[in-house]
Design an enzyme around this catalytic site. Structure first.
Site, PDB file in Angstrom:
ATOM      1  N   GLY A  16      68.247  12.338 -48.512  1.00  0.00           N
ATOM      2  CA  GLY A  16      67.112  12.911 -48.302  1.00  0.00           C
ATOM      3  C   GLY A  16      66.235  12.494 -49.358  1.00  0.00           C
ATOM      4  O   GLY A  16      66.350  12.083 -50.616  1.00  0.00           O
ATOM      5  N   ARG A  77      71.365   7.766 -45.073  1.00  0.00           N
ATOM      6  CA  ARG A  77      72.538   7.771 -45.328  1.00  0.00           C
ATOM      7  C   ARG A  77      73.656   7.271 -44.840  1.00  0.00           C
ATOM      8  O   ARG A  77      73.893   7.465 -43.786  1.00  0.00           O
ATOM      9  CB  ARG A  77      73.427   9.249 -45.390  1.00  0.00           C
ATOM     10  CG  ARG A  77      71.698  10.390 -45.933  1.00  0.00           C
ATOM     11  CD  ARG A  77      72.344  12.256 -46.382  1.00  0.00           C
ATOM     12  NE  ARG A  77      72.286  12.975 -46.650  1.00  0.00           N
ATOM     13  CZ  ARG A  77      70.794  13.280 -46.043  1.00  0.00           C
ATOM     14  NH1 ARG A  77      70.070  13.542 -44.457  1.00  0.00           N
ATOM     15  NH2 ARG A  77      70.490  14.641 -47.075  1.00  0.00           N
ATOM     16  N   GLY A 107      70.752  12.015 -54.612  1.00  0.00           N
ATOM     17  CA  GLY A 107      71.412  12.590 -55.068  1.00  0.00           C
ATOM     18  C   GLY A 107      73.204  12.917 -55.323  1.00  0.00           C
ATOM     19  O   GLY A 107      73.059  11.284 -55.142  1.00  0.00           O
ATOM     20  N   ASP A 108      73.546  13.823 -55.479  1.00  0.00           N
ATOM     21  CA  ASP A 108      75.304  13.519 -55.628  1.00  0.00           C
ATOM     22  C   ASP A 108      75.577  12.771 -54.339  1.00  0.00           C
ATOM     23  O   ASP A 108      76.829  11.862 -55.422  1.00  0.00           O
ATOM     24  CB  ASP A 108      75.851  14.990 -55.728  1.00  0.00           C
ATOM     25  CG  ASP A 108      75.923  15.837 -54.807  1.00  0.00           C
ATOM     26  OD1 ASP A 108      74.986  15.593 -53.493  1.00  0.00           O
ATOM     27  OD2 ASP A 108      76.216  16.707 -54.617  1.00  0.00           O
ATOM     28  N   GLY A 109      75.035  12.891 -53.441  1.00  0.00           N
ATOM     29  CA  GLY A 109      76.060  11.542 -52.210  1.00  0.00           C
ATOM     30  C   GLY A 109      75.723  10.113 -52.696  1.00  0.00           C
ATOM     31  O   GLY A 109      76.682   9.051 -52.806  1.00  0.00           O
ATOM     32  N   SER A 110      74.074   9.473 -53.019  1.00  0.00           N
ATOM     33  CA  SER A 110      74.140   8.882 -53.960  1.00  0.00           C
ATOM     34  C   SER A 110      74.647   8.288 -54.805  1.00  0.00           C
ATOM     35  O   SER A 110      75.637   6.640 -55.066  1.00  0.00           O
ATOM     36  CB  SER A 110      72.730   8.497 -53.531  1.00  0.00           C
ATOM     37  OG  SER A 110      71.523   9.347 -52.183  1.00  0.00           O
ATOM     38  N   THR A 131      66.067  15.345 -55.545  1.00  0.00           N
ATOM     39  CA  THR A 131      66.258  15.542 -54.113  1.00  0.00           C
ATOM     40  C   THR A 131      65.629  17.342 -54.197  1.00  0.00           C
ATOM     41  O   THR A 131      65.514  17.827 -56.068  1.00  0.00           O
ATOM     42  CB  THR A 131      68.134  16.510 -54.519  1.00  0.00           C
ATOM     43  OG1 THR A 131      67.420  17.370 -53.717  1.00  0.00           O
ATOM     44  CG2 THR A 131      68.829  16.319 -55.739  1.00  0.00           C
ATOM     45  N   ILE A 132      65.484  17.474 -53.580  1.00  0.00           N
ATOM     46  CA  ILE A 132      64.222  19.318 -53.413  1.00  0.00           C
ATOM     47  C   ILE A 132      65.138  20.222 -53.579  1.00  0.00           C
ATOM     48  O   ILE A 132      64.494  21.061 -54.435  1.00  0.00           O
ATOM     49  CB  ILE A 132      63.587  19.357 -52.526  1.00  0.00           C
ATOM     50  CG1 ILE A 132      64.519  19.720 -51.067  1.00  0.00           C
ATOM     51  CG2 ILE A 132      62.477  17.905 -52.668  1.00  0.00           C
ATOM     52  CD1 ILE A 132      63.512  20.572 -49.969  1.00  0.00           C
ATOM     53  N   ASP A 133      66.411  20.314 -53.982  1.00  0.00           N
ATOM     54  CA  ASP A 133      67.556  21.087 -54.513  1.00  0.00           C
ATOM     55  C   ASP A 133      67.413  21.600 -56.109  1.00  0.00           C
ATOM     56  O   ASP A 133      67.932  22.756 -55.815  1.00  0.00           O
ATOM     57  CB  ASP A 133      68.290  20.810 -53.768  1.00  0.00           C
ATOM     58  CG  ASP A 133      69.054  20.552 -52.066  1.00  0.00           C
ATOM     59  OD1 ASP A 133      67.479  21.754 -51.254  1.00  0.00           O
ATOM     60  OD2 ASP A 133      69.705  20.366 -51.805  1.00  0.00           O
ATOM     61  N   ASP A 135      69.679  21.241 -57.216  1.00  0.00           N
ATOM     62  CA  ASP A 135      71.627  20.591 -57.504  1.00  0.00           C
ATOM     63  C   ASP A 135      72.526  19.856 -58.179  1.00  0.00           C
ATOM     64  O   ASP A 135      73.314  19.497 -58.259  1.00  0.00           O
ATOM     65  CB  ASP A 135      72.312  20.785 -56.167  1.00  0.00           C
ATOM     66  CG  ASP A 135      71.985  19.717 -56.013  1.00  0.00           C
ATOM     67  OD1 ASP A 135      71.274  18.974 -55.883  1.00  0.00           O
ATOM     68  OD2 ASP A 135      72.484  19.888 -54.158  1.00  0.00           O
ATOM     69  N   GLY A 176      67.922  24.181 -49.475  1.00  0.00           N
ATOM     70  CA  GLY A 176      68.986  24.238 -50.572  1.00  0.00           C
ATOM     71  C   GLY A 176      70.714  24.580 -49.704  1.00  0.00           C
ATOM     72  O   GLY A 176      70.546  25.471 -49.499  1.00  0.00           O
ATOM     73  N   ARG A 177      71.257  23.163 -49.697  1.00  0.00           N
ATOM     74  CA  ARG A 177      72.979  23.567 -48.520  1.00  0.00           C
ATOM     75  C   ARG A 177      73.465  23.943 -49.798  1.00  0.00           C
ATOM     76  O   ARG A 177      74.043  24.791 -48.795  1.00  0.00           O
ATOM     77  CB  ARG A 177      72.570  22.148 -48.276  1.00  0.00           C
ATOM     78  CG  ARG A 177      73.331  21.203 -47.304  1.00  0.00           C
ATOM     79  CD  ARG A 177      73.270  20.292 -46.941  1.00  0.00           C
ATOM     80  NE  ARG A 177      73.689  19.311 -47.748  1.00  0.00           N
ATOM     81  CZ  ARG A 177      73.136  17.824 -47.715  1.00  0.00           C
ATOM     82  NH1 ARG A 177      73.158  18.049 -46.770  1.00  0.00           N
ATOM     83  NH2 ARG A 177      72.819  17.045 -48.761  1.00  0.00           N
ATOM     84  N   ALA A 192      58.858  37.939 -53.541  1.00  0.00           N
ATOM     85  CA  ALA A 192      59.525  38.182 -52.211  1.00  0.00           C
ATOM     86  C   ALA A 192      60.729  39.937 -52.362  1.00  0.00           C
ATOM     87  O   ALA A 192      60.404  39.777 -54.145  1.00  0.00           O
ATOM     88  CB  ALA A 192      61.116  37.496 -52.019  1.00  0.00           C
ATOM     89  N   HIS A 259      61.510  20.845 -42.508  1.00  0.00           N
ATOM     90  CA  HIS A 259      61.509  19.948 -43.289  1.00  0.00           C
ATOM     91  C   HIS A 259      60.095  19.508 -44.448  1.00  0.00           C
ATOM     92  O   HIS A 259      59.831  18.788 -44.315  1.00  0.00           O
ATOM     93  CB  HIS A 259      61.782  18.459 -42.834  1.00  0.00           C
ATOM     94  CG  HIS A 259      63.372  18.107 -42.641  1.00  0.00           C
ATOM     95  ND1 HIS A 259      64.266  19.397 -41.569  1.00  0.00           N
ATOM     96  CD2 HIS A 259      64.277  17.588 -42.642  1.00  0.00           C
ATOM     97  CE1 HIS A 259      65.910  18.768 -41.286  1.00  0.00           C
ATOM     98  NE2 HIS A 259      65.621  17.402 -42.087  1.00  0.00           N
ATOM     99  N   ARG A 262      59.965  18.705 -47.607  1.00  0.00           N
ATOM    100  CA  ARG A 262      60.371  18.098 -48.274  1.00  0.00           C
ATOM    101  C   ARG A 262      59.396  16.857 -47.846  1.00  0.00           C
ATOM    102  O   ARG A 262      59.803  15.507 -48.713  1.00  0.00           O
ATOM    103  CB  ARG A 262      61.566  16.807 -47.722  1.00  0.00           C
ATOM    104  CG  ARG A 262      62.896  17.808 -48.219  1.00  0.00           C
ATOM    105  CD  ARG A 262      63.499  16.465 -47.556  1.00  0.00           C
ATOM    106  NE  ARG A 262      64.025  15.634 -47.547  1.00  0.00           N
ATOM    107  CZ  ARG A 262      65.347  15.708 -45.858  1.00  0.00           C
ATOM    108  NH1 ARG A 262      65.888  16.548 -46.775  1.00  0.00           N
ATOM    109  NH2 ARG A 262      64.676  14.783 -45.646  1.00  0.00           N
TER     110      ARG A 262
HETATM  111  O1  F6P Z   1      69.121  17.726 -49.715  1.00  0.00           O
HETATM  112  C1  F6P Z   1      68.356  18.275 -49.813  1.00  0.00           C
HETATM  113  C2  F6P Z   1      68.422  18.706 -48.228  1.00  0.00           C
HETATM  114  O2  F6P Z   1      67.042  18.652 -47.725  1.00  0.00           O
HETATM  115  C3  F6P Z   1      68.556  20.290 -48.235  1.00  0.00           C
HETATM  116  O3  F6P Z   1      68.013  21.365 -48.768  1.00  0.00           O
HETATM  117  C4  F6P Z   1      68.942  20.546 -45.965  1.00  0.00           C
HETATM  118  O4  F6P Z   1      69.685  21.037 -46.249  1.00  0.00           O
HETATM  119  C5  F6P Z   1      69.536  18.856 -46.167  1.00  0.00           C
HETATM  120  O5  F6P Z   1      69.317  17.794 -47.667  1.00  0.00           O
HETATM  121  C6  F6P Z   1      69.140  18.819 -44.667  1.00  0.00           C
HETATM  122  O6  F6P Z   1      69.233  16.966 -44.679  1.00  0.00           O
HETATM  123  P1  F6P Z   1      68.483  16.148 -42.992  1.00  0.00           P
HETATM  124  O7  F6P Z   1      67.227  15.953 -43.573  1.00  0.00           O
HETATM  125  O8  F6P Z   1      69.402  15.767 -42.826  1.00  0.00           O
HETATM  126  O9  F6P Z   1      68.618  16.848 -41.835  1.00  0.00           O
END
Ligand code: F6P
Length: 329
Positions: A16, A77, A107-110, A131-133, A135, A176-177, A192, A259, A262
């Site tokens: 992402g 990806r 991110g971690d997959g990469s 990555t914005i997450d 994580d 935030g997956r 909030a 999105h 992002r």
């Molecule tokens: O890992 C970053 C992220 O934006 C997550 O927060 C989200 O779940 C995912 O990517 C969405 O992925 P895609 O853009 O492939 O739908």
């Protein structure tokens, strides 16, 4: 693993996209130019490596991108890179073009892909967390996270205006997956009422109780921030319906930010972080480091083995959970 002299580095963005990736590309390219290393920009992540889609970059190739969201190199990806055949093809391209090392921004997959590639073919790889997450283990901040926080807070402030005007309860779903960093921080930052994150299952009863209490305490409108990966057992629309059914006094609306979180120009923090990480990545490769991720910890640039960065969990700050509870008084 110590590598031999580095003459040519390839840089790619994968997974992402995140604000600050362009600033990191710029930094890698300019650090290479500074150290008289040839630099290649690979398009579309690992897929571009397999297909040989790249260009030689010099310091001027990355003019005017520090302030741009997204990634000039594009991202993907790649399913093919997950196969040995795909990685073999990528290695052939790397060999043919005398590429000595890879900088992977993602991110971690990469990072998993990069780590396997180094193990199989001995090409040194260094990761920059983008990555914005937020994580990824081994860095307090990933590229894009700070920008995303600011974007989300700005939007929730706007939602608050309409929530107040109509005395409504809004469920706002943020990205935030698997991690609640965005939700927890923006939830506090935007005031909030409740924050639902994957790391803490508050349960439906407690949520209802809390919303009931807040109504009694005199709050006419409220915002509940829900992380996309929350484990409460209902998606944000089902959650809203459940609350509306059980607390008919509330008029409920849902807003899924998606999105847009992002995109946008990176914050100053992300630009500086990206600039530091790119330099650190190139200079670490020159020093013979590989299979590590550049990070920031206590304000200092650090290196963490990719294997740890991938497997380790970035922890939620429990102090923030407590602060958020106190703030809803
Ligand atoms: O890992 C970053 C992220 O934006 C997550 O927060 C989200 O779940 C995912 O990517 C969405 O992925 P895609 O853009 O492939 O739908």
């Amino acid at each position: 693993m110590k590598s031999s002299k580095i003459n040519k580095i390839a840089v790619l963005t994968s997974g992402g996209d995140a604000p600050g990736m362009n600033a990191a590309i710029r930094s890698v390219v300019r650090a290479c130019a500074f150290h008289k290393i040839e630099c290649i920009g690979v398009y579309k992540g690992y897929q571009g490596l397999i297909e040989g889609e790249f260009k030689i970059f010099n310091a001027r190739s990355v003019n005017n991108i520090i302030n741009k969201g997204g990634t000039k190199l594009k991202s993907a990806r790649s399913k093919e890179f997950r196969t040995l055949e795909g990685r073999q093809k990528a290695f052939e391209i790397v060999k043919e073009n005398s590429i000595d090392a890879l900088v992977v921004i993602g991110g971690d997959g990469s990072f998993t892909g990069g780590m396997i590639f180094q193990k199989e073919f001995g090409i040194p790889v260094i990761g920059i967390p983008g990555t914005i997450d937020n994580d990824i283990f081994g860095t307090s901040h990933t590229l894009g996270y700070d920008t995303a926080l600011n974007t989300v807070v700005e939007v929730i402030d706007k939602i608050r205006d309409t929530a107040i005007s109509h005395s409504r309860l809004f469920f706002v779903e943020v990205m935030g997956r698997d991690a609640g960093h965005i939700a927890l921080n923006t939830g506090i930052g935007a005031g909030a009422e409740e924050i639902l994150i994957p790391e803490e299952d508050m349960g439906l009863d407690r949520l209802l109780e809390s919303l009931k209490k807040s109504k009694i305490s005199g709050k006419a409108s409220s915002i509940v921030v829900v992380a996309e990966g929350d484990k409460i057992g209902k998606n944000v629309f089902e959650l809203a319906e459940y609350v509306e059914t059980n607390l008919p006094d509330y008029e409920v609306r849902v807003s899924v930010l998606g999105h847009m979180q992002r995109g946008g120009a990176p914050s100053c923090f992300d630009r500086v972080l990206a600039s530091r990480m790119g330099v650190k990545a190139v200079e670490s490769l020159m020093e013979g480091e590989s299979s590590v991720m550049v990070g920031i910890q206590n304000g200092q640039m650090t290196l963490t083995p990719l294997s740890k960065a991938i497997k380790g969990k970035s922890k939620i700050n429990t102090e923030l959970i407590r602060v958020s509870e106190i703030m809803t008084t």
